[in-house]
Design an enzyme around this catalytic site. Structure first.
Site, mmCIF file in Angstrom:
data_model
loop_
_atom_site.group_PDB
_atom_site.id
_atom_site.type_symbol
_atom_site.label_atom_id
_atom_site.label_comp_id
_atom_site.label_asym_id
_atom_site.label_seq_id
_atom_site.Cartn_x
_atom_site.Cartn_y
_atom_site.Cartn_z
ATOM 1 N N HIS A 50 0.593 -4.028 -5.492
ATOM 2 C CA HIS A 50 0.187 -4.372 -4.131
ATOM 3 C C HIS A 50 0.514 -5.051 -3.132
ATOM 4 O O HIS A 50 2.016 -5.901 -3.659
ATOM 5 C CB HIS A 50 -1.377 -3.857 -4.284
ATOM 6 C CG HIS A 50 -2.672 -3.244 -5.233
ATOM 7 N ND1 HIS A 50 -3.751 -3.835 -5.661
ATOM 8 C CD2 HIS A 50 -2.057 -1.757 -5.810
ATOM 9 C CE1 HIS A 50 -4.042 -1.948 -6.411
ATOM 10 N NE2 HIS A 50 -2.800 -1.269 -6.339
ATOM 11 N N GLU A 52 -0.607 -7.164 -1.552
ATOM 12 C CA GLU A 52 -0.850 -8.544 -1.391
ATOM 13 C C GLU A 52 0.239 -9.685 -2.897
ATOM 14 O O GLU A 52 0.766 -10.886 -2.680
ATOM 15 C CB GLU A 52 -2.825 -9.373 -2.194
ATOM 16 C CG GLU A 52 -3.249 -9.243 -1.147
ATOM 17 C CD GLU A 52 -3.718 -7.264 -1.435
ATOM 18 O OE1 GLU A 52 -2.748 -6.592 -1.768
ATOM 19 O OE2 GLU A 52 -4.514 -7.184 -1.124
ATOM 20 N N SER A 167 8.462 28.993 21.861
ATOM 21 C CA SER A 167 7.544 27.696 21.897
ATOM 22 C C SER A 167 8.742 26.429 21.587
ATOM 23 O O SER A 167 8.335 25.737 21.157
ATOM 24 C CB SER A 167 6.288 27.752 20.314
ATOM 25 O OG SER A 167 7.177 27.885 19.695
ATOM 26 N N TRP A 169 11.931 25.271 22.061
ATOM 27 C CA TRP A 169 11.074 23.604 22.640
ATOM 28 C C TRP A 169 10.459 23.491 23.230
ATOM 29 O O TRP A 169 11.314 23.147 24.177
ATOM 30 C CB TRP A 169 12.088 22.978 21.128
ATOM 31 C CG TRP A 169 12.547 23.058 20.131
ATOM 32 C CD1 TRP A 169 14.329 23.571 20.614
ATOM 33 C CD2 TRP A 169 12.172 23.273 18.879
ATOM 34 N NE1 TRP A 169 14.493 23.951 19.115
ATOM 35 C CE2 TRP A 169 13.223 23.308 18.227
ATOM 36 C CE3 TRP A 169 10.923 23.145 18.669
ATOM 37 C CZ2 TRP A 169 13.038 24.065 16.854
ATOM 38 C CZ3 TRP A 169 10.874 23.357 17.188
ATOM 39 C CH2 TRP A 169 12.634 23.330 16.304
ATOM 40 N N ARG A 183 4.658 14.332 8.651
ATOM 41 C CA ARG A 183 4.046 15.249 7.438
ATOM 42 C C ARG A 183 4.115 15.019 5.809
ATOM 43 O O ARG A 183 3.294 15.292 4.970
ATOM 44 C CB ARG A 183 5.630 16.646 7.160
ATOM 45 C CG ARG A 183 5.369 17.445 8.972
ATOM 46 C CD ARG A 183 6.330 18.530 8.296
ATOM 47 N NE ARG A 183 5.930 20.138 9.759
ATOM 48 C CZ ARG A 183 6.861 20.853 10.336
ATOM 49 N NH1 ARG A 183 8.109 20.581 9.133
ATOM 50 N NH2 ARG A 183 6.267 21.509 10.949
ATOM 51 N N LEU A 203 7.579 23.890 6.164
ATOM 52 C CA LEU A 203 6.790 23.251 6.606
ATOM 53 C C LEU A 203 6.928 22.444 5.978
ATOM 54 O O LEU A 203 6.347 21.032 4.720
ATOM 55 C CB LEU A 203 5.339 23.771 6.335
ATOM 56 C CG LEU A 203 5.433 24.399 7.632
ATOM 57 C CD1 LEU A 203 3.620 25.139 6.660
ATOM 58 C CD2 LEU A 203 4.965 24.432 8.944
ATOM 59 N N ARG A 291 -5.690 30.048 17.738
ATOM 60 C CA ARG A 291 -6.682 30.380 17.744
ATOM 61 C C ARG A 291 -7.122 29.692 16.212
ATOM 62 O O ARG A 291 -8.530 29.069 15.630
ATOM 63 C CB ARG A 291 -6.450 31.379 17.300
ATOM 64 C CG ARG A 291 -6.517 32.468 17.560
ATOM 65 C CD ARG A 291 -7.241 34.205 18.457
ATOM 66 N NE ARG A 291 -5.958 34.677 17.332
ATOM 67 C CZ ARG A 291 -5.623 35.529 17.001
ATOM 68 N NH1 ARG A 291 -6.129 36.639 17.376
ATOM 69 N NH2 ARG A 291 -4.205 36.167 16.286
ATOM 70 N N SER A 295 -11.124 27.179 15.562
ATOM 71 C CA SER A 295 -11.528 28.058 15.021
ATOM 72 C C SER A 295 -12.312 26.788 14.610
ATOM 73 O O SER A 295 -13.630 26.315 13.825
ATOM 74 C CB SER A 295 -11.075 29.040 14.343
ATOM 75 O OG SER A 295 -10.534 28.293 13.299
#
Ligand code: AOF
Ligand code: ZN
Length: 360
Positions: A50, A52, A167, A169, A183, A203, A291, A295
């Site tokens: 961790h 610390e 789209s 760029w 991502r 993706l 869309r 939603s």
């Protein structure tokens, strides 16, 4: 350096664990003596030491020092020994933390140190520390569905694509590198069926290597996801889900199951998100289109928006949020600004709806 500056430094350090520590939180720690930094560290890898511990190891003589950390130290024997005991053994005299750990097993370090005679101060940069680990806190405080973030890149007049549907760029290279980085910190990346078809995206996260590659998700109520998409073709290598209706699943299963695609079937948005959470998705980044974004917002399912605004005008095109119901100004939801920063010529705005706030 004062406590707030040291906490800001701890939060900066914590970010270094992005993509490597989830579902653990991002944590950074700074050791101060008389306002000077004598050690620092961060949680760098899931299952590893961790923050610390790294900070203590970086420091020759932590006795009498102040430890500044964005999450209270742990008290449990998890994959690593408890940080609270390590800080006590090292002779740390003062603890400054931002927020308490909502994990019942791990938390309690602030109290443990206070009871052992350490001077303990909480709540320093609590809002920043809450935003830093929003998916972790929501995972504990609202476990029934994933933390949902929308990412969008729009023109100044709020369009995602020009009138011809193009789209690529809208945003510049810095913003696109940021999205790659973004991502890596999410369990899953989602798009609507139309975006999956028009952009045919991978993706994947290419800016840094995530510990676990994000699952890809296509939202399609009809289930009509073409077999030829890159997402489908690579579904055996990288987990890929289609979120659809029950009828959609029956229709699509014969074509897609063989390719390794898995299904979450639901009759409405919140049920679909619960299904994703049951499948192990704790955080979801939705990248479009308008869309789907509309939603999800309409269903009250969006926790955060990463909005990249590019300095160009399109006049007409694909609107950022599709159809929405109207809201009178007097009762409009106001979200909290978490971050604003330039990305090359573009501007990033990060806003949160209502944070899952831990105690401090
Ligand atoms: C800290 N400092 O840097 C982090 C903490 O399985 P383990 O042993 O790695 O413990 C993970 C849990 O510890 C995690 O869920 C969270 O509650 C806490 N994270 N605590 O003192 C750190 N990353
Ligand atoms: Zn710990």
């Amino acid at each position: 350096m004062n406590d707030r500056d040291a906490m800001a430094r701890a939060i900066t350090l914590a970010h270094q664990g992005w993509g490597r520590v989830a579902p653990n939180p991002l944590v950074g720690a700074v050791l101060l003596r008389d306002g000077a930094v004598i050690g620092e560290g961060y949680h760098a890898e899931f299952g590893g030491p961790h923050a610390e511990i790294h900070a203590l190891q970086s420091c020759d003589d932590p006795k009498g020092a102040t430890c500044v950390v964005n999450l209270e130290p742990c008290t449990h024997m998890g994959k690593t020994p408890p940080c609270a005991e390590a800080l006590l053994d090292a002779g740390v005299a003062r603890l400054v933390y931002a927020v308490l750990d909502p994990d019942r097993k791990a938390g309690g370090g602030a109290r443990r140190l206070r009871e052992a005679g350490v001077d303990v101060v909480g709540g320093v940069l609590a809002e920043e520390a809450t935003a830093l680990n929003a998916p972790f806190f929501c995972g504990h405080l609202r476990p029934e569905r994933p933390f949902v973030a929308l990412k969008l890149a729009s023109s100044l007049d709020g369009f995602l694509a020009d009138a011809g549907g193009r789209s690529q760029w809208i945003s510049g290279p810095d913003a696109r590198a940021f999205v790659q980085w973004l991502r890596a910190g999410f369990d899953a990346i989602g798009v609507g069926r139309r975006t999956a078809e028009v952009d045919d995206p991978h993706l994947t996260a290419r800016e840094i290597i995530p510990r676990i590659p994000p699952t890809r998700i296509v939202f399609s109520s009809s289930g009509a996801v073409p077999r030829s998409l890159k997402l489908v073709e690579t579904a055996n290598a990288i987990p890929t889900f289609v979120v659809t209706s029950i009828e959609g699943r029956e229709r699509a299963r014969p074509a897609l199951s063989g390719a390794g695609v898995r299904f979450v079937a639901a009759s409405e948005t919140l049920e679909a998100l619960q299904g994703l959470r049951a499948a192990g998705i704790r955080s979801l980044l939705v990248e479009g289109g308008g869309r789907l974004a509309g939603s999800l917002l309409e269903a009250g399912a969006v926790d955060r928006v990463y909005w990249i605004q590019a300095p160009l005008w399109l006049g007409q095109g694909t609107p950022a949020f599709g159809e929405r119901s109207s809201s009178a100004l007097i009762e409009a939801q106001r979200w909290t600004v978490v971050e604003r920063r330039p990305l090359g010529e573009d501007t990033l705005l990060v806003v949160d709806r209502a944070p899952c706030s831990p105690e401090s």
